[in-house]
Enzyme design. Structure first.
Site, PDB file in Angstrom:
ATOM      1  N   CYS A  65      -0.416   4.124   2.114  1.00 50.38           N
ATOM      2  CA  CYS A  65      -0.179   3.939   3.553  1.00 50.38           C
ATOM      3  C   CYS A  65       1.286   4.155   3.908  1.00 50.38           C
ATOM      4  O   CYS A  65       1.602   4.802   4.901  1.00 50.38           O
ATOM      5  CB  CYS A  65      -0.553   2.518   3.983  1.00 50.38           C
ATOM      6  SG  CYS A  65      -2.120   1.930   3.349  1.00 50.38           S
ATOM      7  N   ASP A  66       2.189   3.591   3.119  1.00 49.83           N
ATOM      8  CA  ASP A  66       3.584   3.493   3.554  1.00 49.83           C
ATOM      9  C   ASP A  66       4.572   4.310   2.722  1.00 49.83           C
ATOM     10  O   ASP A  66       5.745   4.408   3.093  1.00 49.83           O
ATOM     11  CB  ASP A  66       4.030   2.013   3.526  1.00 49.83           C
ATOM     12  CG  ASP A  66       3.222   1.177   4.516  1.00 49.83           C
ATOM     13  OD1 ASP A  66       2.747   1.742   5.511  1.00 49.83           O
ATOM     14  OD2 ASP A  66       3.068  -0.038   4.280  1.00 49.83           O
ATOM     15  N   CYS A 100       0.835  -1.209   0.000  1.00 47.61           N
ATOM     16  CA  CYS A 100       0.000   0.000   0.000  1.00 47.61           C
ATOM     17  C   CYS A 100       0.868   1.257   0.000  1.00 47.61           C
ATOM     18  O   CYS A 100       1.399   1.654   1.039  1.00 47.61           O
ATOM     19  CB  CYS A 100      -0.924  -0.025   1.223  1.00 47.61           C
ATOM     20  SG  CYS A 100      -1.977   1.432   1.345  1.00 47.61           S
TER      21      CYS A 100
HETATM   22  C1  LIG Z   1       0.039  -3.953   5.444  1.00 45.31           C
HETATM   23  C2  LIG Z   1      -1.074  -2.922   5.389  1.00 45.31           C
HETATM   24  C3  LIG Z   1      -0.829  -1.640   5.865  1.00 45.31           C
HETATM   25  C4  LIG Z   1      -1.856  -0.703   5.840  1.00 45.31           C
HETATM   26  N1  LIG Z   1      -1.600   0.556   6.327  1.00 45.31           N
HETATM   27  C5  LIG Z   1      -2.585   1.477   6.334  1.00 45.31           C
HETATM   28  C6  LIG Z   1      -2.355   2.782   6.872  1.00 45.31           C
HETATM   29  O1  LIG Z   1      -1.243   3.115   7.309  1.00 45.31           O
HETATM   30  N2  LIG Z   1      -3.401   3.648   6.866  1.00 45.31           N
HETATM   31  C7  LIG Z   1      -4.624   3.318   6.355  1.00 45.31           C
HETATM   32  O2  LIG Z   1      -5.538   4.151   6.393  1.00 45.31           O
HETATM   33  N3  LIG Z   1      -4.872   2.104   5.823  1.00 45.31           N
HETATM   34  C8  LIG Z   1      -3.877   1.188   5.811  1.00 45.31           C
HETATM   35  N4  LIG Z   1      -4.120  -0.054   5.252  1.00 45.31           N
HETATM   36  C9  LIG Z   1      -5.419  -0.314   4.646  1.00 45.31           C
HETATM   37  C10 LIG Z   1      -6.450  -0.601   5.738  1.00 45.31           C
HETATM   38  O3  LIG Z   1      -5.936  -1.574   6.616  1.00 45.31           O
HETATM   39  C11 LIG Z   1      -7.753  -1.084   5.129  1.00 45.31           C
HETATM   40  O4  LIG Z   1      -8.219  -0.132   4.191  1.00 45.31           O
HETATM   41  C12 LIG Z   1      -8.813  -1.289   6.187  1.00 45.31           C
HETATM   42  O5  LIG Z   1      -8.366  -2.198   7.175  1.00 45.31           O
HETATM   43  C13 LIG Z   1     -10.121  -1.801   5.602  1.00 45.31           C
HETATM   44  O6  LIG Z   1     -11.006  -1.994   6.650  1.00 45.31           O
HETATM   45  P1  LIG Z   1     -12.264  -2.975   6.543  1.00 45.31           P
HETATM   46  O7  LIG Z   1     -12.916  -2.900   7.875  1.00 45.31           O
HETATM   47  O8  LIG Z   1     -13.051  -2.652   5.343  1.00 45.31           O
HETATM   48  O9  LIG Z   1     -11.670  -4.424   6.277  1.00 45.31           O
HETATM   49  P2  LIG Z   1     -10.527  -5.284   6.957  1.00 45.31           P
HETATM   50  O10 LIG Z   1      -9.606  -4.477   7.771  1.00 45.31           O
HETATM   51  O11 LIG Z   1      -9.970  -6.083   5.824  1.00 45.31           O
HETATM   52  O12 LIG Z   1     -11.336  -6.251   7.957  1.00 45.31           O
HETATM   53  C14 LIG Z   1     -12.137  -7.273   7.457  1.00 45.31           C
HETATM   54  C15 LIG Z   1     -12.711  -8.049   8.617  1.00 45.31           C
HETATM   55  O13 LIG Z   1     -13.666  -8.980   8.135  1.00 45.31           O
HETATM   56  C16 LIG Z   1     -13.502 -10.205   8.815  1.00 45.31           C
HETATM   57  N5  LIG Z   1     -14.065 -11.271   7.984  1.00 45.31           N
HETATM   58  C17 LIG Z   1     -13.769 -11.616   6.705  1.00 45.31           C
HETATM   59  N6  LIG Z   1     -14.499 -12.682   6.326  1.00 45.31           N
HETATM   60  C18 LIG Z   1     -15.283 -13.013   7.386  1.00 45.31           C
HETATM   61  C19 LIG Z   1     -16.242 -14.027   7.639  1.00 45.31           C
HETATM   62  N7  LIG Z   1     -16.553 -14.953   6.717  1.00 45.31           N
HETATM   63  N8  LIG Z   1     -16.844 -14.087   8.846  1.00 45.31           N
HETATM   64  C20 LIG Z   1     -16.564 -13.159   9.791  1.00 45.31           C
HETATM   65  N9  LIG Z   1     -15.664 -12.168   9.613  1.00 45.31           N
HETATM   66  C21 LIG Z   1     -15.028 -12.117   8.427  1.00 45.31           C
HETATM   67  C22 LIG Z   1     -12.005 -10.298   9.048  1.00 45.31           C
HETATM   68  O14 LIG Z   1     -11.718 -11.222  10.099  1.00 45.31           O
HETATM   69  C23 LIG Z   1     -11.698  -8.856   9.425  1.00 45.31           C
HETATM   70  O15 LIG Z   1     -11.946  -8.659  10.795  1.00 45.31           O
HETATM   71  C24 LIG Z   1      -3.123  -1.025   5.289  1.00 45.31           C
HETATM   72  C25 LIG Z   1      -3.366  -2.313   4.813  1.00 45.31           C
HETATM   73  C26 LIG Z   1      -2.364  -3.262   4.873  1.00 45.31           C
HETATM   74  C27 LIG Z   1      -2.627  -4.661   4.366  1.00 45.31           C
END
Ligand SMILES: Cc1cc2nc3c(=O)[nH]c(=O)nc-3n(C[C@H](O)[C@H](O)[C@H](O)COP(=O)(O)OP(=O)(O)OC[C@H]3O[C@@H](n4cnc5c(N)ncnc54)[C@H](O)[C@@H]3O)c2cc1C
Length: 324
Positions: A140-141, A137
Site C-alpha cells: 500500500c505505502d 503494508c
Molecule cells: C494502514 C493501512 C493502509 C492500507 N492502505 C491500503 C491501500 O493504500 N490500498 C489498498 O488496496 N489496501 C490498503 N490497505 C489494506 C486494505 O485496507 C484491506 O485489504 C481492506 O480494507 C480489506 O477489506 P475487508 O472488507 O476485507 O476488511 P476490513 O477493511 O478489515 O473491514 C472489516 C469490517 O468488518 C467489521 N467487523 C469485524 N468484526 C465484526 C463483527 N463482529 N460484527 C460486525 N462487523 C464486524 C469491521 O467493523 C469492518 O467494517 C491498508 C490497510 C491498512 C491497515
C-alpha cells in the site's frame, strides 16, 4: 430488540462487505450490512490511497469508504450500527446473527466480511506516526518512499516479502529482527540475503519510533540489542511493521473451518465456505493479497454466489408450497 430479516446478511462494512452489498442490492437481495466497530474497515485508518483503480489523483481512505457506503445505500442497502457477538449456522439457511444490543439478524444467505487487523508492536510513537512514516503494508505505502531509506520489522514470511517488495522503490532497506535467524521460507531468505539493497540487523528489539508527526514524520527507529543491551537509532524515512495479521474470526471458531492462522477456509477460487449459503470474502479469507481491490473483488464474487444460492432456495420453496 428487533428481528431484521433479509435475503443477504453481510457482516462487515469494509471494501469486501460494501462491494457485496452493492452487487447484492442491484440483484434484488435487499442486503443488510452490520458495520461493526470499524465502519468502513481498515481503509478508514489510513490517509493516502494511490492504488485503487479509477482515481488518477491520490485519494483518502476514509473518503473512499464513505463513497462506497453511499453507493451501497443508494442502491438499496440497509446499514446497521451494530456488532455481531454470536452466529448460528449449524441448522442451515436462514442463518442467524446476534447483535451486541440484542437485535437478531436473519439472512437467507450470509456473507462474512469481517476483515483482519494488522498486528502492531505497541511501542511509543507507533500510533502517532501511523501514516506519517509508520505503516503495516508495503504494497500500500511502499511507493511513497521512492528513493528513501526504509526499515522492515519482523522475521517471518510477511517481513521478508515486504522487504523484497520495498527494494522495487528503495535502494536502502533494513530488516530489524529480534532473533538471530528468520522463520521465513528458505527460498525467500536466499533472495533477501542476495539482494544488494538489503541489510539485516539481528537481535534487535524496537523500543520506540523516533520523529515528530507535526514536522516531517518519522526520522528513525530506536532499538536495543537483545544480547548486549546496547541502544541505537536506525535512521529511516519509512518503517513497516510486518509481524502478521489477525483475522476477525473469533465468531466462527468451531462453526466454520479456519486455517492454522485463523483465516476462514473457502473452496479454492471461490468465496464458498463448507456451509451452503455462507460465503466469506476479503481479508478474512485472504492472507496473501490483502488489498482493498481484492477485497472488493471477492465481495462481488460472494454476492453473485449468494444470489445464485438464493435463487435455488426460492425455487425449492415455491415447489414445496405447490406440493410438487
Ligand atoms: C494502514 C493501512 C493502509 C492500507 N492502505 C491500503 C491501500 O493504500 N490500498 C489498498 O488496496 N489496501 C490498503 N490497505 C489494506 C486494505 O485496507 C484491506 O485489504 C481492506 O480494507 C480489506 O477489506 P475487508 O472488507 O476485507 O476488511 P476490513 O477493511 O478489515 O473491514 C472489516 C469490517 O468488518 C467489521 N467487523 C469485524 N468484526 C465484526 C463483527 N463482529 N460484527 C460486525 N462487523 C464486524 C469491521 O467493523 C469492518 O467494517 C491498508 C490497510 C491498512 C491497515
Amino acid at each position: 430488540m428487533a428481528t431484521h430479516k433479509t435475503r443477504m446478511l453481510i457482516i462487515g462494512s469494509g471494501p469486501a462487505g460494501l462491494s457485496a452489498a452493492i452487487y447484492g442490492a442491484r440483484a434484488g437481495m435487499e442486503p443488510i450490512v452490520v458495520q461493526g466497530l470499524q465502519p468502513g474497515g481498515q481503509l478508514t485508518i489510513t490517509t493516502d490511497v494511490e492504488n485503487y483503480p479509477g482515481f488518477r489523483d491520490v485519494i483518502q481512505g476514509p473518503w473512499l469508504m464513505q463513497e462506497m457506503e453511499a453507493q451501497a445505500v443508494h442502491v438499496g442497502t440497509r446499514m446497521m450500527w451494530d456488532t455481531i457477538v454470536e452466529v448460528a449456522l449449524s441448522s442451515g439457511s436462514p442463518f442467524r446473527a446476534f447483535g451486541d444490543g440484542g437485535d437478531i439478524y436473519e439472512g437467507d444467505t450470509l456473507v462474512i466480511a469481517t476483515g483482519a487487523q494488522a498486528k502492531w508492536l505497541g511501542v511509543g510513537g507507533e500510533q502517532e506516526l501511523g501514516g506519517k512514516g509508520v505503516s503495516a503494508c508495503a504494497t500500500c505505502d511502499g511507493f511513497f518512499y521512492r528513493g528513501k531509506k526504509v526499515v522492515v520489522i519482523g522475521g517471518g514470511n510477511t517481513a521478508v516479502e515486504e522487504a523484497l517488495y520495498l527494494t522495487n522503490h528503495s535502494p536502502d532497506v533494513t530488516v530489524i529482527h529480534r532473533r538471530d535467524s528468520f522463520r521465513a521460507e528458505k527460498i525467500l531468505q536466499d533472495r533477501l540475503f542476495a539482494h544488494p539493497a538489503v541489510k539485516v540487523v539481528w537481535n534487535s528489539q524496537v523500543d520506540h519510533f523516533v520523529g515528530d508527526p507535526a514536522s516531517g514524520g518519522l526520522t528513525g527507529v530506536a532499538v536495543s540489542d537483545t544480547v548486549t543491551g546496547e541502544k541505537s537509532v536506525i535512521p529511516a524515512d519509512g518503517a513497516f511493521v510486518a509481524i502478521g495479521h489477525a483475522p476477525a474470526t473469533e465468531l466462527f471458531n468451531g462453526k466454520l473451518e479456519l486455517d492454522a492462522n485463523g483465516y476462514i477456509v473457502v473452496e479454492p477460487g471461490t468465496p464458498k465456505t463448507a456451509i451452503p449459503g455462507v460465503f466469506a470474502c476479503g481479508d478474512v479469507m485472504d492472507h496473501t493479497y490483502r488489498q482493498a481491490v481484492t477485497a472488493a473483488g471477492t465481495g462481488c464474487m460472494a454476492a453473485l454466489d449468494a444470489e445464485r444460492f438464493f435463487a435455488t432456495l426460492e425455487f425449492s420453496r415455491v415447489k414445496e408450497a405447490a406440493g410438487v
